[in-house]
Design a protein around this motif. Structure first.
Motif, PDB file in Angstrom:
ATOM      1  N   THR A   1       0.959  -1.202  -0.150  1.00  0.00           N
ATOM      2  CA  THR A   1      -0.255  -0.092  -0.065  1.00  0.00           C
ATOM      3  C   THR A   1       0.719   1.144  -0.051  1.00  0.00           C
ATOM      4  O   THR A   1       2.157   0.980   0.175  1.00  0.00           O
ATOM      5  N   VAL A   2       0.328   2.534  -0.089  1.00  0.00           N
ATOM      6  CA  VAL A   2       0.973   3.771  -0.214  1.00  0.00           C
ATOM      7  C   VAL A   2       1.312   3.896   1.307  1.00  0.00           C
ATOM      8  O   VAL A   2       0.460   4.365   2.035  1.00  0.00           O
ATOM      9  N   CYS A   3       2.697   3.834   1.702  1.00  0.00           N
ATOM     10  CA  CYS A   3       2.980   4.158   3.104  1.00  0.00           C
ATOM     11  C   CYS A   3       4.249   4.894   3.201  1.00  0.00           C
ATOM     12  O   CYS A   3       4.888   5.286   1.781  1.00  0.00           O
ATOM     13  N   VAL A   4       4.890   5.217   4.077  1.00  0.00           N
ATOM     14  CA  VAL A   4       6.180   5.837   4.194  1.00  0.00           C
ATOM     15  C   VAL A   4       7.121   5.174   3.396  1.00  0.00           C
ATOM     16  O   VAL A   4       8.024   5.671   2.551  1.00  0.00           O
ATOM     17  N   GLU A   5       7.261   3.723   3.587  1.00  0.00           N
ATOM     18  CA  GLU A   5       8.325   2.732   2.992  1.00  0.00           C
ATOM     19  C   GLU A   5       8.088   2.923   1.660  1.00  0.00           C
ATOM     20  O   GLU A   5       9.140   3.053   0.810  1.00  0.00           O
ATOM     21  N   THR A   6       7.008   2.850   1.029  1.00  0.00           N
ATOM     22  CA  THR A   6       6.606   2.769  -0.472  1.00  0.00           C
ATOM     23  C   THR A   6       6.912   3.848  -1.074  1.00  0.00           C
ATOM     24  O   THR A   6       7.515   4.216  -2.228  1.00  0.00           O
ATOM     25  N   LEU A   7       6.646   5.170  -0.283  1.00  0.00           N
ATOM     26  CA  LEU A   7       7.064   6.331  -1.156  1.00  0.00           C
ATOM     27  C   LEU A   7       8.533   6.822  -1.077  1.00  0.00           C
ATOM     28  O   LEU A   7       9.051   7.251  -1.991  1.00  0.00           O
ATOM     29  N   ALA A   8       9.133   6.093  -0.088  1.00  0.00           N
ATOM     30  CA  ALA A   8      10.560   6.104  -0.190  1.00  0.00           C
ATOM     31  C   ALA A   8      11.347   5.561  -1.428  1.00  0.00           C
ATOM     32  O   ALA A   8      12.214   5.924  -1.982  1.00  0.00           O
ATOM     33  N   LEU A   9      10.538   4.283  -1.773  1.00  0.00           N
ATOM     34  CA  LEU A   9      11.017   3.449  -2.798  1.00  0.00           C
ATOM     35  C   LEU A   9      10.928   4.469  -4.093  1.00  0.00           C
ATOM     36  O   LEU A   9      11.724   4.582  -5.000  1.00  0.00           O
ATOM     37  N   LEU A  10       9.967   4.935  -4.265  1.00  0.00           N
ATOM     38  CA  LEU A  10       9.369   6.004  -5.456  1.00  0.00           C
ATOM     39  C   LEU A  10      10.225   6.979  -5.676  1.00  0.00           C
ATOM     40  O   LEU A  10      10.826   7.359  -6.615  1.00  0.00           O
ATOM     41  N   SER A  11      10.673   7.616  -4.401  1.00  0.00           N
ATOM     42  CA  SER A  11      11.490   8.910  -4.359  1.00  0.00           C
ATOM     43  C   SER A  11      13.000   8.473  -4.864  1.00  0.00           C
ATOM     44  O   SER A  11      13.415   9.070  -5.538  1.00  0.00           O
ATOM     45  N   GLU A  12      13.388   7.284  -4.297  1.00  0.00           N
ATOM     46  CA  GLU A  12      14.661   6.823  -4.534  1.00  0.00           C
ATOM     47  C   GLU A  12      14.754   6.577  -5.968  1.00  0.00           C
ATOM     48  O   GLU A  12      15.927   6.835  -6.753  1.00  0.00           O
ATOM     49  N   ALA A  13      13.962   5.909  -6.664  1.00  0.00           N
ATOM     50  CA  ALA A  13      13.670   5.798  -8.216  1.00  0.00           C
ATOM     51  C   ALA A  13      13.607   6.802  -9.092  1.00  0.00           C
ATOM     52  O   ALA A  13      14.488   7.255  -9.859  1.00  0.00           O
ATOM     53  N   ALA A  14      12.831   7.908  -8.562  1.00  0.00           N
ATOM     54  CA  ALA A  14      12.739   9.106  -9.272  1.00  0.00           C
ATOM     55  C   ALA A  14      14.043  10.194  -9.116  1.00  0.00           C
ATOM     56  O   ALA A  14      14.391  11.003  -9.781  1.00  0.00           O
ATOM     57  N   GLN A  15      14.742   9.867  -7.895  1.00  0.00           N
ATOM     58  CA  GLN A  15      15.909  10.677  -7.478  1.00  0.00           C
ATOM     59  C   GLN A  15      15.453  11.824  -7.100  1.00  0.00           C
ATOM     60  O   GLN A  15      16.314  13.017  -7.338  1.00  0.00           O
ATOM     61  N   VAL A  16      14.631  12.114  -6.878  1.00  0.00           N
ATOM     62  CA  VAL A  16      13.877  13.171  -6.077  1.00  0.00           C
ATOM     63  C   VAL A  16      13.052  13.110  -4.898  1.00  0.00           C
ATOM     64  O   VAL A  16      12.233  12.262  -4.870  1.00  0.00           O
ATOM     65  N   PRO A  17      12.915  14.086  -3.939  1.00  0.00           N
ATOM     66  CA  PRO A  17      11.967  13.547  -2.763  1.00  0.00           C
ATOM     67  C   PRO A  17      10.476  14.123  -3.278  1.00  0.00           C
ATOM     68  O   PRO A  17      10.159  15.133  -3.701  1.00  0.00           O
ATOM     69  N   LEU A  18       9.531  12.950  -3.037  1.00  0.00           N
ATOM     70  CA  LEU A  18       8.304  12.925  -3.508  1.00  0.00           C
ATOM     71  C   LEU A  18       7.154  13.585  -2.604  1.00  0.00           C
ATOM     72  O   LEU A  18       7.683  13.346  -1.183  1.00  0.00           O
ATOM     73  N   THR A  19       6.219  14.303  -2.657  1.00  0.00           N
ATOM     74  CA  THR A  19       5.269  14.563  -1.670  1.00  0.00           C
ATOM     75  C   THR A  19       3.885  14.037  -2.005  1.00  0.00           C
ATOM     76  O   THR A  19       3.678  14.016  -3.302  1.00  0.00           O
ATOM     77  N   ALA A  20       3.024  13.419  -1.361  1.00  0.00           N
ATOM     78  CA  ALA A  20       2.150  12.638  -1.618  1.00  0.00           C
ATOM     79  C   ALA A  20       0.940  12.810  -0.630  1.00  0.00           C
ATOM     80  O   ALA A  20       1.206  12.709   0.595  1.00  0.00           O
TER      81      ALA A  20
END
Length: 436
Positions: A274-293
């Motif tokens: 699910t969308v959680c702190v951990e999964t958002l961190a994975l997406l941020s790492e892949a995009a190489q920018v800090p995401l806000t959701a």
């Protein structure tokens, strides 16, 4: 005059160059044309296909019966190319690789791994080369070297052609699937969808979804004057989409651009990501920018309203100058309630009106609250002396009546600042709900 080293190099030709263009079989091994063992292409093809079925296909779990026809055509095409190459001493042109490219394209559409295609070509070439060199004699060394060079060049051409065709088809498949899933996402967000359209692209409509609003900041490469900013943005988005697919699989429907967009994550089994702190961190790492959701859970028929809500929450995060991360309604409930009535929000923010002419005082209030009411940290943030902080807070109290040394004053200032920031970031001309 003796030739220089450079002149000798220019006048030197490889055996391949000397043989190329001949109309007769010019490569002889064991006293006969090198390609002789391969002329019965049907028999040799059968032997190679049998080897592939026995030893290669099981490694990839491939359905041999379903692929047999394509496999026979692929191996046969490779053998014809090898035979012609050995007869004329020239590597086939790219235009002659049509059958191989076509097979790679079909297999890409069927989901056959690229490594299996390369292995099939390699095994065919290896077996053919073994048959060609088997009758070699001790005086055939130079001929064997030439044959080896030709085979290496041919394999380079075949693998390059097959790989290019495979990757091109994969990109087309990905683009078609992405376009189709974006259509499903658009329909759900507008509540105009129908399950039939989703089934056509293999998307099952769930009973409920996590509806996510996402902000994607610029990657440093997008601000680099020496780089193509559009290409950098596309690469960032491609990395993010790939990671979304890896984390959530087919449950994810995305409408994304370089600056952000909306995600729909189907909810099902409890063990699914699910969308959680951990999964958002994975997406941020892949995009190489800090995401806000921002995220809310919604029934399928409420997705349009939920999408409006999460994007409103995302606006509150930005207007409140909150750091990147994941936010839910419970994190923004006060801000959210403030925005229900623009007139009420204006009245709450009005307590700070006396500070409009004193931006340094407003910034001091903001920094003081952000520093947990610590005057030393506030002074450090503003690059001023702690005594100056005290002086400014006393001026704030005189102008606004807010005593930031009391819990009531701190609460009043916090709420007023939230309302002030929201009004400052709000779109001009927004409806005033309270006035209607």
């Amino acid at each position: 005059m003796p030739a220089t080293a450079r002149e000798l190099h220019v006048m030197t030709f490889s055996p391949m160059e000397l043989l190329a263009g001949s109309s007769e079989p010019v490569l002889l091994i064991g006293g006969r044309a090198a390609a002789t063992p391969l002329r019965d292409t049907d028999r040799v093809t059968a032997d190679v296909v049998d080897y592939f079925e026995r030893y290669v296909a099981p490694c990839y779990g491939l359905p041999v019966e379903q692929l047999r026809e394509d496999l026979v055509q692929l191996i046969h095409s490779c053998l014809v190319l090898v035979t012609d190459m050995l007869d004329h001493g020239a590597v086939p042109a790219t235009s002659e690789l049509g059958a191989i490219r076509a097979a790679a394209t079909r297999w890409a559409g069927d989901g056959v791994p690229l490594t299996a295609i390369v292995r099939a070509c390699h095994e065919g070439a290896r077996i053919a080369f073994g048959m060609v060199t088997a009758p070699a004699k001790k005086d055939d060394v130079e001929q064997l070297r030439v044959a080896g060079e030709l085979m290496l060049e041919l394999m380079n051409a075949i693998i390059a052609g097959a790989s290019e065709a495979y990757v091109t088809e994969q990109l087309l498949v990905t683009e078609r699937y992405q376009s189709a899933t974006e259509g499903v996402a658009s329909a759900l967000l507008g509540y105009r969808g129908h399950p039939v359209s989703a089934r056509r692209v293999g998307v099952a409509i769930a009973d409920s979804y996590e509806v996510v609003a996402l902000t994607i900041p610029e990657h440093p490469d997008e601000r680099d004057a020496e780089l193509d900013s559009d290409m950098a943005a596309r690469r960032k988005l491609r990395r993010l989409r790939s990671e979304i697919a890896a984390v959530f699989g087919p449950r994810a429907l995305a409408l994304l651009g370089p600056e952000g967009g909306t995600l729909l994550i189907a909810l099902g089994a409890a063990a699914e990501a699910t969308v959680c702190v951990e999964t958002l961190a994975l997406l941020s790492e892949a995009a190489q920018v800090p995401l806000t959701a921002t995220v809310v859970i919604s029934d399928t028929d409420q997705i349009p309203e939920s999408a409006d809500q999460v994007h409103e929450l995302l606006t509150l995060v930005r207007s409140g100058r909150r750091p990147p991360g994941l936010y839910r309604m419970r994190d923004l409930d006060i801000e959210y309630q403030l925005t229900r009535s623009r007139l009420a929000t204006r009245r709450i923010a009005a307590v700070l009106d006396p500070l409009h002419q004193h931006p340094e005082l407003l910034e001091t209030v903001r920094s003081y609250l952000a520093s947990d009411m610590n005057r030393q940290r506030t002074a450090s943030r503003l690059y001023i002396h702690p005594n100056t902080v005290d002086h400014r807070l006393r001026r704030v109290a005189r102008l606004t009546g807010i005593e930031l040394t009391t819990s009531a004053g701190i609460w009043r200032a916090s709420v007023a600042l939230l309302a002030y920031d929201h009004l400052d970031k709000a779109t001009p001309g927004a409806d005033d709900q309270a006035a209607n």
